[in-house]
Design an enzyme around this catalytic site. Structure first.
Site, mmCIF file in Angstrom:
data_model
loop_
_atom_site.group_PDB
_atom_site.id
_atom_site.type_symbol
_atom_site.label_atom_id
_atom_site.label_comp_id
_atom_site.label_asym_id
_atom_site.label_seq_id
_atom_site.Cartn_x
_atom_site.Cartn_y
_atom_site.Cartn_z
ATOM 1 N N LYS A 54 -17.721 79.213 -44.611
ATOM 2 C CA LYS A 54 -16.536 80.074 -44.581
ATOM 3 C C LYS A 54 -16.946 81.524 -44.306
ATOM 4 C CE LYS A 54 -14.097 76.843 -47.532
ATOM 5 N NZ LYS A 54 -13.457 76.439 -48.782
ATOM 6 N N GLN A 98 -12.517 78.015 -54.872
ATOM 7 C CA GLN A 98 -13.220 76.833 -54.362
ATOM 8 C C GLN A 98 -13.092 75.681 -55.360
ATOM 9 O OE1 GLN A 98 -14.531 76.730 -51.285
ATOM 10 N NE2 GLN A 98 -15.231 74.631 -51.489
ATOM 11 N N ASP A 121 -5.497 78.923 -48.407
ATOM 12 C CA ASP A 121 -5.777 77.480 -48.415
ATOM 13 C C ASP A 121 -4.500 76.705 -48.099
ATOM 14 O OD1 ASP A 121 -8.358 76.462 -48.854
ATOM 15 O OD2 ASP A 121 -8.310 76.929 -50.998
#
Ligand code: GUN
Length: 286
Positions: A54, A98, A121
Site C-alpha cells: 500500500k 489493517q 477501504d
C-alpha cells in the site's frame, strides 16, 4: 486451451501512470496533497507485507502515506480515540485499520467510527451498499478491483452467467451486487449451498469469482471451456510459495482468462485503495 493471464500487476501500474498520477497533479495544483493513514496493530507478517505494498503504490501515485503502529494490547477505547483524532485532521483524506484485529477489539465498532468520507477501504455501511460504482464514491476495494480488471481486459459481464463463490461482507456479496448492476446473471454459492447445486453452477459459469479462503479448492475439471476465472484467495503453502483459492495448473487448461496469485487481484485491491484516497481528497478540494 491455455488461458491468457490477467495481470493485475500490469493493469494496476497502468492505472497509476495514466489515471492516478494526473489526478494527484491536479490536486497538487489546488494545494491539496492526498494522504492515507494505515493503522496497524501488532506484528502480523502478512499484514506488514500488504501494508508495504500500500505504501509503495501510494508513493508511485504521489499520495502521501503514514503507518501508525500500536501494540496489539491497545484497548478498543484507545483505538477509537486515535481514529477520532484522524477524523478531525483535515490533512488526512483516507484512513484504514489493517485487518485482522485482535479478538478484544470489535471490528464493526472500529469501522463505524471511521468518518465515512475517509473510509477508503469502503467497509462502512454508507460506502458498502447500493454498489453501482458509477454512484458509490468509495466502493470496497477488492470488488472494485475485480470489476476494473475485467473491464480493462475487455470483458463485459452483461447477460453472462456469473458465479461468485463466497458471500463475505467485503468481497462476495458486494462483487455480486456490482455484477448485477452491470446486467450479469449472478449466482452466489456459499457454505450452505448443496454440493450438487454448486457443481452444476460451476459447470455453467461463464465468469467465476472465487473468494472462499480455501487453498486450491476449485479445479479446472469442475469448469467449462472458455470460463473467465478471478481468484481472490491468497495462501502460503508449507514450502513458502503462494497459491489462491483456485488450482491454477488445472484451471488454466480450460479457462480463456485467469487471474494469477500473486499478481492478480491483490494489486488491483491496492490500486483501488489509492484511487479511493484520491477521490476522498478530490471531494475536499471541490
Ligand atoms: N486485511 C486484508 N485485506 C485487507 C484490506 O483490504 N483492508 C484492510 N483494512 N485490512 C485487510
Amino acid at each position: 486451451m491455455t488461458a491468457q493471464i490477467i495481470s493485475g500487476r500490469d493493469i494496476a501500474q497502468k492505472i497509476i501512470q495514466k489515471e492516478l498520477i494526473p489526478r494527484v497533479r491536479m490536486l497538487n495544483k489546488k494545494s491539496v496533497q492526498p494522504k492515507l493513514v494505515v493503522i496497524f496493530l501488532g506484528e502480523n507478517s502478512a499484514s506488514a507485507s500488504y501494508i508495504r505494498q500500500k505504501e509503495k503504490f501510494a508513493a508511485q501515485a504521489g499520495v502521501a502515506s503514514e503507518v501508525l503502529k500500536f501494540p496489539e494490547s491497545i484497548s478498543e477505547e484507545e483505538l477509537l480515540v486515535e481514529i477520532k483524532k484522524i477524523n478531525a485532521d483535515d490533512s488526512i483524506h483516507g484512513v484504514i485499520v489493517q485487518l485482522p484485529l485482535p479478538d478484544h477489539i470489535n471490528v464493526d465498532k472500529v469501522i463505524s467510527t471511521i468518518d465515512p468520507t475517509k473510509d477508503v477501504d469502503g467497509f462502512s455501511d454508507e460506502n458498502n451498499s447500493d454498489l453501482d460504482i458509477r454512484k458509490s464514491l468509495l466502493p470496497p476495494c477488492t470488488p472494485k478491483g475485480i470489476i476494473t480488471m475485467l473491464e480493462k481486459s475487455g470483458v463485459n459481464v452483461a447477460e453472462k452467467r456469473v458465479v461468485v463463490m463466497g458471500r463475505s461482507r467485503i468481497v462476495g456479496r458486494p462483487v455480486a451486487e456490482m455484477m448485477l448492476f452491470r446486467g450479469a446473471m449472478v449466482k452466489v454459492l456459499h457454505s450452505k449451498t448443496p454440493p450438487q447445486e454448486a457443481a452444476q453452477a460451476l459447470k455453467e459459469a461463464e465468469v467465476l469469482v472465487v473468494a472462499v479462503g480455501k487453498p486450491e479448492l476449485v479445479r479446472g475439471e469442475q469448469l467449462s471451456r472458455g470460463v473467465i476465472v478471478i481468484d481472490v484467495g491468497i495462501h502460503r503453502r508449507e514450502d513458502g510459495s503462494l497459491c489462491g483459492d483456485v488450482h491454477f495448473e488445472s484451471t488454466k487448461k480450460v479457462a480463456s482468462l485467469i487471474s494469477p496469485v500473486p499478481g492478480g487481484v491483490g494489486p488491483m485491491t491496492v490500486v483501488s485503495l489509492i484511487e479511493n484516497t484520491i477521490t476522498a481528497a478530490e471531494q475536499t478540494a471541490n
